[in-house]
Scaffold this motif. Structure first.
Motif, short mmCIF file in Angstrom:
data_model
loop_
_atom_site.label_atom_id
_atom_site.label_comp_id
_atom_site.label_asym_id
_atom_site.label_seq_id
_atom_site.Cartn_x
_atom_site.Cartn_y
_atom_site.Cartn_z
N ASP A 101 0.84 -1.20 0.00
CA ASP A 101 0.00 0.00 0.00
C ASP A 101 0.88 1.25 0.00
OD1 ASP A 101 -2.03 -1.80 0.19
OD2 ASP A 101 -2.58 -1.34 2.25
N PHE A 102 0.41 2.26 -0.68
CA PHE A 102 1.16 3.51 -0.84
C PHE A 102 0.26 4.71 -0.58
CE2 PHE A 102 3.10 0.37 -3.57
CZ PHE A 102 4.46 0.60 -3.48
N TRP A 103 0.84 5.78 -0.06
CA TRP A 103 0.24 7.10 -0.16
C TRP A 103 0.67 7.69 -1.49
CZ3 TRP A 103 -3.48 7.69 3.09
CH2 TRP A 103 -3.40 7.15 4.38
N VAL A 104 -0.26 8.36 -2.15
CA VAL A 104 0.03 9.01 -3.42
C VAL A 104 -0.25 10.49 -3.26
CG1 VAL A 104 -0.47 9.07 -5.89
CG2 VAL A 104 -0.82 6.96 -4.60
N ILE A 105 0.70 11.32 -3.60
CA ILE A 105 0.51 12.76 -3.53
C ILE A 105 0.77 13.29 -4.93
CG2 ILE A 105 1.27 14.92 -2.47
CD1 ILE A 105 2.15 11.81 -0.62
N ASP A 106 -0.28 13.76 -5.58
CA ASP A 106 -0.11 14.22 -6.95
C ASP A 106 -1.15 15.26 -7.33
OD1 ASP A 106 -2.37 12.65 -7.30
OD2 ASP A 106 -1.51 11.36 -8.83
N ARG A 107 -1.11 15.67 -8.57
CA ARG A 107 -1.99 16.74 -9.05
C ARG A 107 -3.38 16.20 -9.36
NH1 ARG A 107 -4.41 18.01 -13.61
NH2 ARG A 107 -4.77 20.19 -14.16
N SER A 108 -4.36 17.02 -9.06
CA SER A 108 -5.72 16.77 -9.50
C SER A 108 -6.22 18.05 -10.16
CB SER A 108 -6.59 16.41 -8.30
OG SER A 108 -7.91 16.11 -8.69
N GLY A 109 -7.08 17.90 -11.16
CA GLY A 109 -7.62 19.09 -11.81
C GLY A 109 -8.03 18.79 -13.23
N PRO A 110 -8.53 19.80 -13.93
CA PRO A 110 -8.98 19.60 -15.31
C PRO A 110 -7.81 19.39 -16.26
CG PRO A 110 -9.08 21.92 -14.72
CD PRO A 110 -8.70 21.18 -13.47
N GLY A 111 -8.10 18.87 -17.44
CA GLY A 111 -7.07 18.71 -18.45
C GLY A 111 -6.56 17.29 -18.50
N VAL A 112 -5.81 16.98 -19.53
CA VAL A 112 -5.28 15.64 -19.76
C VAL A 112 -3.91 15.54 -19.13
CG1 VAL A 112 -4.60 13.93 -21.48
CG2 VAL A 112 -6.60 15.39 -21.88
N ASN A 113 -3.79 14.73 -18.11
CA ASN A 113 -2.54 14.63 -17.35
C ASN A 113 -1.92 13.23 -17.44
OD1 ASN A 113 -0.46 15.49 -15.67
ND2 ASN A 113 -1.58 15.00 -13.80
N LEU A 114 -2.24 12.52 -18.50
CA LEU A 114 -1.68 11.17 -18.66
C LEU A 114 -1.29 10.94 -20.11
CD1 LEU A 114 -1.15 8.25 -17.61
CD2 LEU A 114 -3.50 7.72 -18.24
N GLU A 115 -0.04 10.51 -20.31
CA GLU A 115 0.40 10.01 -21.61
C GLU A 115 0.94 8.61 -21.37
OE1 GLU A 115 3.20 12.31 -24.08
OE2 GLU A 115 2.73 13.98 -22.76
N GLU A 116 0.57 7.69 -22.24
CA GLU A 116 1.09 6.32 -22.13
C GLU A 116 1.92 6.00 -23.37
OE1 GLU A 116 -2.19 3.97 -19.46
OE2 GLU A 116 -2.61 4.14 -21.59
#
Lengths: 165, 165
Positions: free
Chosen positions: B138-153
């Motif tokens: 298990d992990f804590w995740v601290i990252d950005r949330s908000g509008p827009g596309v924030n994922l590239e694969e």
């Protein structure tokens, strides 16, 4: 001194809502990710920053325990950013917050955390210092870093006495 | 396939610096706070956000383990914000990152974490999915949330094979 006595209540999201967010995985339904190999509990708490020059940083704190009844002499608040504390173990700790009354802290409320709970104080929320109850406790801290004065302290004229009812 | 093989190295702040920050209390000297009742390890990692509409949030992930050698088919990156993972226990996990080469991931580098280490991927860093090695972690995740596309694969044409040397 009975008017200065504060009873400790269990920490719940509802009771804490005026002061910030309870970080509690158990209160959130996870969503699958990574092709089903992981489950994400999203948005347990926002860590707001009030100014464009601030950013969020991850730190850690080791905090020594306090004995009950606690004599609360001091609270503080951070006008430029929220501040989250996540315990590294499941031991309960004390969370003391006060409503703001015209720029000064009103009567404190005291909560004890449940298993695995952390807290995120909303921007400007009056709160006590980290207060483990039994032994030293380590925390992750996620809060604002940046220029400017982000700390206000308030010393009470006489202490509040905080204990379990 | 030997050209596609990647050896796992120990995670160090220096080796990981091009990709982000190692979150490691043991690497930082603490400062006293709260009238000497606590010690703070400040600024272990910044969690940068690229856009004014995003904010940092705290979440959690439960991740299932992977077996070695790992066949790495996919990496991803987040153009709008850094992303930090802090394990809830001291078990090692695998950290796979790639340099960016003209918008695509170059040859991966693979690291195994030491006791208590987490990582924060810098904005736009190509990285693999969460990869515990032995059992669910298990992990804590601290990252950005908000509008827009924030994922590239990015899917590799053939997998990279990742193992201890």
């Amino acid at each position: 001194m009975s008017g200065r006595q504060i009873s400790i209540e269990p920490l719940t999201r509802e009771a804490f809502a005026p002061f910030g967010t309870v970080i509690d995985k158990a209160a959130v339904a996870p969503r699958p990710m990574n092709a089903g190999k992981a489950r994400r509990f999203h948005d347990l708490a926002p860590v707001a920053v009030a100014d464009p020059d601030g950013q969020v940083v991850i730190g850690a704190v080791e905090a020594d325990p306090y004995a009950l009844p606690l004599r609360l002499n001091l609270v503080e608040r951070h006008p430029l950013g929220a501040q989250a504390f996540i315990p590294l173990n499941d031991a309960p700790f004390l969370v003391v917050v006060c409503p703001d009354e015209n720029g000064a802290p009103g009567r404190p409320q005291a909560f004890v955390t449940g298993l695995g709970q952390g807290v995120c104080y909303a921007i400007g929320t009056w709160h006590g210092v980290l207060t483990p109850l039994d032994k030293r406790q380590d925390f992750w801290v996620i809060d604002r870093s940046g220029p400017g004065v982000n700390l206000e302290e308030h010393l009470f004229g006489e202490p509040w006495i905080i204990a379990f009812a």
